[in-house]
Design an enzyme around this catalytic site. Sequence first.
Site, PDB file in Angstrom:
ATOM      1  N   TRP A  18       0.837  -1.203   0.000  1.00 49.93           N
ATOM      2  CA  TRP A  18       0.000   0.000   0.000  1.00 49.93           C
ATOM      3  C   TRP A  18       0.873   1.256   0.000  1.00 49.93           C
ATOM      4  CZ3 TRP A  18      -3.803   2.414  -1.690  1.00 49.93           C
ATOM      5  CH2 TRP A  18      -4.603   3.331  -1.001  1.00 49.93           C
ATOM      6  N   PHE A 102       5.493  -1.447  13.550  1.00 52.48           N
ATOM      7  CA  PHE A 102       6.790  -0.762  13.402  1.00 52.48           C
ATOM      8  C   PHE A 102       6.723   0.752  13.665  1.00 52.48           C
ATOM      9  CE2 PHE A 102       7.025  -4.252  10.066  1.00 52.48           C
ATOM     10  CZ  PHE A 102       7.655  -5.139  10.913  1.00 52.48           C
ATOM     11  N   LYS A 210     -11.827  -3.998  11.112  1.00 48.68           N
ATOM     12  CA  LYS A 210     -12.294  -4.875  10.026  1.00 48.68           C
ATOM     13  C   LYS A 210     -11.275  -5.975   9.730  1.00 48.68           C
ATOM     14  CE  LYS A 210      -9.430  -3.408   6.754  1.00 48.68           C
ATOM     15  NZ  LYS A 210      -8.518  -4.230   5.970  1.00 48.68           N
ATOM     16  N   ARG A 274      -5.621  -9.913   2.298  1.00 48.71           N
ATOM     17  CA  ARG A 274      -4.573 -10.838   2.730  1.00 48.71           C
ATOM     18  C   ARG A 274      -4.932 -11.537   4.037  1.00 48.71           C
ATOM     19  NH1 ARG A 274      -0.060  -6.208   2.497  1.00 48.71           N
ATOM     20  NH2 ARG A 274      -1.698  -5.310   3.815  1.00 48.71           N
TER      21      ARG A 274
HETATM   22  N1  LIG Z   1      -1.856  -3.648   1.165  1.00 51.41           N
HETATM   23  C1  LIG Z   1      -3.092  -3.166   1.175  1.00 51.41           C
HETATM   24  O1  LIG Z   1      -3.916  -3.512   0.315  1.00 51.41           O
HETATM   25  C2  LIG Z   1      -3.490  -2.175   2.211  1.00 51.41           C
HETATM   26  C3  LIG Z   1      -2.784  -1.991   3.380  1.00 51.41           C
HETATM   27  N2  LIG Z   1      -3.193  -1.088   4.304  1.00 51.41           N
HETATM   28  C4  LIG Z   1      -2.472  -0.870   5.553  1.00 51.41           C
HETATM   29  O2  LIG Z   1      -1.268  -0.165   5.284  1.00 51.41           O
HETATM   30  C5  LIG Z   1      -0.269  -0.512   6.241  1.00 51.41           C
HETATM   31  C6  LIG Z   1       0.993  -0.883   5.504  1.00 51.41           C
HETATM   32  O3  LIG Z   1       0.718  -1.967   4.667  1.00 51.41           O
HETATM   33  P1  LIG Z   1       1.530  -2.283   3.321  1.00 51.41           P
HETATM   34  O4  LIG Z   1       2.072  -1.052   2.721  1.00 51.41           O
HETATM   35  O5  LIG Z   1       0.628  -3.133   2.499  1.00 51.41           O
HETATM   36  O6  LIG Z   1       2.783  -3.095   3.856  1.00 51.41           O
HETATM   37  P2  LIG Z   1       3.184  -4.625   3.603  1.00 51.41           P
HETATM   38  O7  LIG Z   1       2.252  -5.571   4.220  1.00 51.41           O
HETATM   39  O8  LIG Z   1       3.476  -4.790   2.177  1.00 51.41           O
HETATM   40  O9  LIG Z   1       4.432  -4.724   4.621  1.00 51.41           O
HETATM   41  C7  LIG Z   1       5.682  -4.898   4.380  1.00 51.41           C
HETATM   42  C8  LIG Z   1       6.458  -3.627   4.682  1.00 51.41           C
HETATM   43  O10 LIG Z   1       6.979  -3.667   6.023  1.00 51.41           O
HETATM   44  C9  LIG Z   1       8.359  -3.310   5.957  1.00 51.41           C
HETATM   45  N3  LIG Z   1       9.080  -3.808   7.127  1.00 51.41           N
HETATM   46  C10 LIG Z   1       9.436  -5.075   7.423  1.00 51.41           C
HETATM   47  N4  LIG Z   1      10.123  -5.089   8.593  1.00 51.41           N
HETATM   48  C11 LIG Z   1      10.174  -3.809   9.026  1.00 51.41           C
HETATM   49  C12 LIG Z   1      10.729  -3.180  10.169  1.00 51.41           C
HETATM   50  N5  LIG Z   1      11.349  -3.885  11.117  1.00 51.41           N
HETATM   51  N6  LIG Z   1      10.603  -1.846  10.305  1.00 51.41           N
HETATM   52  C13 LIG Z   1       9.943  -1.115   9.378  1.00 51.41           C
HETATM   53  N7  LIG Z   1       9.396  -1.655   8.259  1.00 51.41           N
HETATM   54  C14 LIG Z   1       9.509  -2.987   8.098  1.00 51.41           C
HETATM   55  C15 LIG Z   1       8.799  -3.931   4.651  1.00 51.41           C
HETATM   56  O11 LIG Z   1      10.002  -3.369   4.225  1.00 51.41           O
HETATM   57  C16 LIG Z   1       7.638  -3.536   3.750  1.00 51.41           C
HETATM   58  O12 LIG Z   1       7.784  -2.238   3.284  1.00 51.41           O
HETATM   59  C17 LIG Z   1      -0.878  -1.626   7.091  1.00 51.41           C
HETATM   60  O13 LIG Z   1      -1.375  -1.102   8.297  1.00 51.41           O
HETATM   61  C18 LIG Z   1      -2.034  -2.138   6.245  1.00 51.41           C
HETATM   62  O14 LIG Z   1      -3.095  -2.666   7.027  1.00 51.41           O
HETATM   63  C19 LIG Z   1      -4.284  -0.302   4.097  1.00 51.41           C
HETATM   64  C20 LIG Z   1      -5.010  -0.409   2.943  1.00 51.41           C
HETATM   65  C21 LIG Z   1      -4.677  -1.355   1.927  1.00 51.41           C
HETATM   66  O1  LIG Z   2      -7.000  -2.876   4.196  1.00 50.10           O
HETATM   67  C1  LIG Z   2      -7.102  -3.454   3.147  1.00 50.10           C
HETATM   68  C2  LIG Z   2      -8.066  -3.072   2.102  1.00 50.10           C
HETATM   69  O2  LIG Z   2      -8.690  -1.853   2.379  1.00 50.10           O
HETATM   70  C3  LIG Z   2      -6.240  -4.619   2.856  1.00 50.10           C
HETATM   71  O3  LIG Z   2      -6.563  -5.661   3.707  1.00 50.10           O
HETATM   72  P1  LIG Z   2      -5.567  -6.882   3.876  1.00 50.10           P
HETATM   73  O4  LIG Z   2      -4.415  -6.413   4.697  1.00 50.10           O
HETATM   74  O5  LIG Z   2      -6.377  -7.974   4.527  1.00 50.10           O
HETATM   75  O6  LIG Z   2      -5.149  -7.266   2.475  1.00 50.10           O
END
Ligand SMILES: NC(=O)C1=CN([C@@H]2O[C@H](COP(=O)(O)OP(=O)(O)OC[C@H]3O[C@@H](n4cnc5c(N)ncnc54)[C@H](O)[C@@H]3O)[C@@H](O)[C@H]2O)C=CC1
Ligand SMILES: O=C(CO)COP(=O)(O)O
Length: 365
Positions: A18, A102, A210, A274
């Site tokens: 994201w 983190f 959620k 996920r």
């Molecule tokens: N992926 C999605 O579809 C969505 C995610 N989110 C929310 O956004 C937030 C971030 O999710 P994503 O960007 O998808 O991340 P992701 O699930 O792809 O997480 C991996 C990230 O964490 C980092 N990481 C690993 N170890 C670490 C450490 N020790 N310190 C700092 N970073 C570290 C990795 O380098 C990578 O950038 C979460 O709270 C998630 O719930 C919200 C909406 C959609």
């Molecule tokens: O927050 C999300 C969509 O809005 C993504 O959810 P997941 O982390 O379960 O993929």
Amino acid sequence: MENAEELFRVAVIGSGNWGSVAAKLIASNTVKQSMFHDEVRMWVFEETLPNGRKLSETINQENENVKYLPGIKLGSNVVADPDLLNSVKEVNMLVFVTPHQFVEGICKRLVGNIRPDAEAISLIKGMEVKTEGPCMISKLISEMLSVNCCVLMGANIANEIAVEKFSEATIGYRQDKEAAQRWARLFSTPYFLVSAVPDVEGVELCGTLKNVVAIAAGLVDGLDMGNNTKAAIMRIGLREMKAFSKLLFSSVKDSTFFESCGVADLITTCLGGRNRRVAEAFARSGGKRSFDELETELLQGQKLQGVSTAKEVYEVLRNRGWQSLFPLFTTVHEISIGLLPPTAIVEYSEHARNLNLLQGAVQLH
Ligand SMILES: NC(=O)C1=CN([C@@H]2O[C@H](COP(=O)(O)OP(=O)(O)OC[C@H]3O[C@@H](n4cnc5c(N)ncnc54)[C@H](O)[C@@H]3O)[C@@H](O)[C@H]2O)C=CC1
Ligand SMILES: O=C(CO)COP(=O)(O)O
């Protein structure tokens, strides 16, 4: 802003799935809108790829996050930076988007190293539980860094927004409507429609809770229970989301649950997220394989938020004696730690009894 003429400068703190999409959305706007500096810095938690190259270097050379968002160009004005303090230098708009576990460590490193007039927004779905009680991530950021912090949540599966499929999102703000409008300008595109509501806790709790319901939905999928059961789980989950949010913050508005951050995010995550996917695999293994092991195998570095959030919610419920009021949240946590089998998610007699209790305890209608 110190100087009214000065352009707003943005950094994205986080570069996962994201985080990378957020950088792409923002970068498409900063080049078009004169109030923003074109360049968008993206802090990368550095890692070495299997080919021996550094992730941040690869992102800058290929304009693509080959690990967390392969196949998508981010925009040539996105600059990946593995140095956290350098990435926020001169920046006055900080976008936090890392897995929630983190954030505290990142903020500790940022204390004293950001501009005093900086503003923040959190896209992070999760919470922390302190001895004094639950602490939302936006509050943690706001208190540790002494900044105003809005939130942006919504039905936003990152991979779908990356290919520019239409979706909506909700900004939650406290008082500063002008800041919320600026964030909306930074994120909005024709395929990403952003609205703002003055209910930061409501928006953030929707996005956070959620993920626990999505684990329940995944368990139901793994048990091959079908759509009616899944819809029931989503309905019960939404009810617990609302009751829990209102018990924690009486200011939370009912209308927030009808924004993108509420029912829409619940639906998309329970269908295609996920958390759902890993929980399905957990149930198919009969609870024999751990969530940690399945997360590593299925998500390749991406992180689940639902299991740790279920634990954090459970701590709040236990500390306040509310477990019997929230059977779904309680059961998800007890299944995830192996105390109950995955099938416990559909043992309804207990749920039904407890839901009556819930109705008595909280004004739901
Ligand atoms: N992926 C999605 O579809 C969505 C995610 N989110 C929310 O956004 C937030 C971030 O999710 P994503 O960007 O998808 O991340 P992701 O699930 O792809 O997480 C991996 C990230 O964490 C980092 N990481 C690993 N170890 C670490 C450490 N020790 N310190 C700092 N970073 C570290 C990795 O380098 C990578 O950038 C979460 O709270 C998630 O719930 C919200 C909406 C959609
Ligand atoms: O927050 C999300 C969509 O809005 C993504 O959810 P997941 O982390 O379960 O993929």
